[in-house]
Enzyme design. Structure first.
Site, PDB file in Angstrom:
ATOM      1  N   ASP A  80     -34.727   4.126   1.788  1.00 51.64           N
ATOM      2  CA  ASP A  80     -34.425   4.493   0.402  1.00 51.64           C
ATOM      3  C   ASP A  80     -35.730   4.788  -0.336  1.00 51.64           C
ATOM      4  OD1 ASP A  80     -32.910   5.035  -1.845  1.00 51.64           O
ATOM      5  OD2 ASP A  80     -32.189   2.985  -2.137  1.00 51.64           O
ATOM      6  N   GLU A 106     -23.864   4.829  -3.997  1.00 47.33           N
ATOM      7  CA  GLU A 106     -24.851   3.763  -4.157  1.00 47.33           C
ATOM      8  C   GLU A 106     -25.234   3.603  -5.632  1.00 47.33           C
ATOM      9  OE1 GLU A 106     -29.030   2.096  -4.408  1.00 47.33           O
ATOM     10  OE2 GLU A 106     -28.342   4.068  -5.002  1.00 47.33           O
ATOM     11  N   ASP A 134     -34.252   9.917  -3.336  1.00 46.96           N
ATOM     12  CA  ASP A 134     -33.181   8.950  -3.664  1.00 46.96           C
ATOM     13  C   ASP A 134     -31.806   9.573  -3.453  1.00 46.96           C
ATOM     14  OD1 ASP A 134     -31.863   6.779  -4.736  1.00 46.96           O
ATOM     15  OD2 ASP A 134     -32.455   7.135  -6.802  1.00 46.96           O
TER      16      ASP A 134
HETATM   17 ZN   LIG Z   1     -31.278   5.605  -7.188  1.00 44.72          ZN
END
Ligand SMILES: [Zn+2]
Ligand SMILES: *[C@@H]1O[C@H](CO)[C@@H](O)[C@H](O)[C@H]1NC(C)=O
Ligand SMILES: *[C@@H]1O[C@H](CO)[C@@H](O)[C@H](O)[C@H]1NC(C)=O
Ligand SMILES: *[C@@H]1O[C@H](CO)[C@@H](O)[C@H](O)[C@H]1NC(C)=O
Length: 370
Positions: free
Chosen positions: A235, A185, A136
């Protein structure tokens, strides 16, 4: 706008030829480049906390930039920076820096190329303390870096040959590659529309307000957003046994192509992870999943076609301190990198420059030999 998209999809969808078996075999594994037990290679330097505005993030930024400068010097590197407050910044503005890295055909005018766009976020989450975010999205960043290197030599050859022939000017010919390493993000406190996606909101906003110069071409892209032929967002990749469904009907055809590259690599025994499980099993789009909030949202809202490569369920380590290098399944990480590279090569129609086919009786190779 609608016409443009239809044209683009038909243009690209029908243009490319599947990679031959020998081409698939020639896609190298990242090998030691993805070693995590020393601070070298592509992946290891990213396995540190990379929270916006912290020294760790500056290290990650330098690693990304240095890699392209050193290994892929023909790619252009630009930043799109912003500063924004967050729920934990006490009114102070934090810097957010998106990296835009491009390889364009040498003949294109500004605004002329269409870009297969590979995207991952490189920031890491503020909490839990010391959070690494290996899946991540350190590993997805590394996969993209590796795939770019695999593709680069073929892109050079293709651009050289086409330039020598004076080609260019059609959608199929003006294909470039774009990489977005997005910042911010993660939410700082709790995921909301304003506490998340700091980088992607800023970049999509910037681009929608950045009209391309007028062009002589009969088709033209109004902004850098319309130059994105496919926004392929990686992702939460790198854990064992991922299962990624096809999220969007408008890009299901691209999902199928991606999935087919995977199954062909599996049937040729090229992958290291177990062939009993497919990463991309949703060929008939039967898995029912809604969209997931991620960096593609600000782009989707502006009409960009997206292929969201994120597993369902999320990895077990998601947003815990276990999301570190030691919990990556390295076979899976390396396989993803090769499948992504295969998909990119096919999208960019690199069979045009592949000349490594062994002659096979009655096969494609035999024809080439005559
Ligand atoms: Zn994350
Ligand atoms: C880093 O670790 C890998 C795997 O253990 C090893 O193969 C590689 O040689 C190491 N690289 C350096 C520069 O020490
Ligand atoms: C954007 O931010 C990056 C990372 O901090 C920095 O290296 C770069 O110089 C900045 N670029 C501009 C144009 O401000
Ligand atoms: C997809 O549909 C085709 C035709 O209906 C069927 O033959 C195939 O088994 C299906 N594949 C998967 C993975 O469900």
């Amino acid at each position: 706008m609608l016409w443009l998209h239809v044209f683009l999809l038909i243009g690209l969808g029908s243009a490319y030829k599947p990679l031959s078996d020998s081409f698939l075999r020639a896609i190298p594994s990242p090998g030691d480049e993805f070693a995590i037990d020393n601070n070298t290679g592509i992946l290891a330097p990213l396995l540190i906390p990379r929270v916006p505005g912290t020294p760790g993030q500056a290290v990650a930024q330098r690693h990304l930039v240095d890699y392209f400068k050193r290994e892929l010097p023909k790619w252009t590197i630009t930043w799109q920076n912003s500063s924004q407050t967050t729920p934990t910044s006490n009114g102070k503005k934090l810097p957010f820096a998106n990296l835009i890295i491009r390889r364009e055909p040498p003949w294109v005018q500004p605004g002329q190329a269409n870009f297969l766009t590979l995207v991952a976020h490189y920031d890491s989450k503020l909490t839990p303390d010391g959070f690494i975010g290996a899946t991540d999205s350190a590993a997805p960043c590394a996969m993209i870096m590796w795939a770019a290197k695999v593709v680069d030599g073929y892109a050079q050859q293709m651009y050289d040959e086409m330039a020598a022939l004076g080609e260019g000017g059609s959608v199929e010919m003006d294909m470039g590659i774009q990489i977005l390493f997005l910042d911010g993000e993660e939410a700082f406190k709790t995921w909301t529309d304003t506490d998340s996606l700091y980088g992607s909101r800023s970049l999509s906003n910037f681009w929608v307000n950045s009209p391309n110069p007028p062009s002589q071409k009969f088709y033209k892209y109004k902004t850098p957003l319309s130059q994105i032929s496919l926004f392929m967002l990686l992702d939460l990749l790198g854990s064992s046994s991922p299962s990624v469904p096809s999220y969007y009907t408008t890009t299901h055809w691209a999902y199928r192509a991606f999935s087919t590259v995977e199954s062909r690599m599996r049937s040729l025994n090229l992958l290291e992870s177990s062939n009993s499980m497919q990463f991309l099993p949703d060929l008939n789009k039967t898995m029912a999943y809604g969209g997931i909030s991620d960096d593609h949202l600000p782009f989707i809202l502006r009409g960009v076609e997206t292929l969201h490569v994120i597993p369902q369920p999320f990895p077990r380590v998601w947003h815990t301190s276990d999301d570190d290098g030691a919990h990556l399944d390295m076979k899976v990480v390396k396989d993803w990198a090769r499948i992504v590279a295969g998909f990119m090569l096919e999208w960019l129609d690199m069979m045009e420059v592949w000349n490594g086919d062994e002659p096979e009786a009655g096969g494609e190779g035999a024809k080439i030999m005559t």
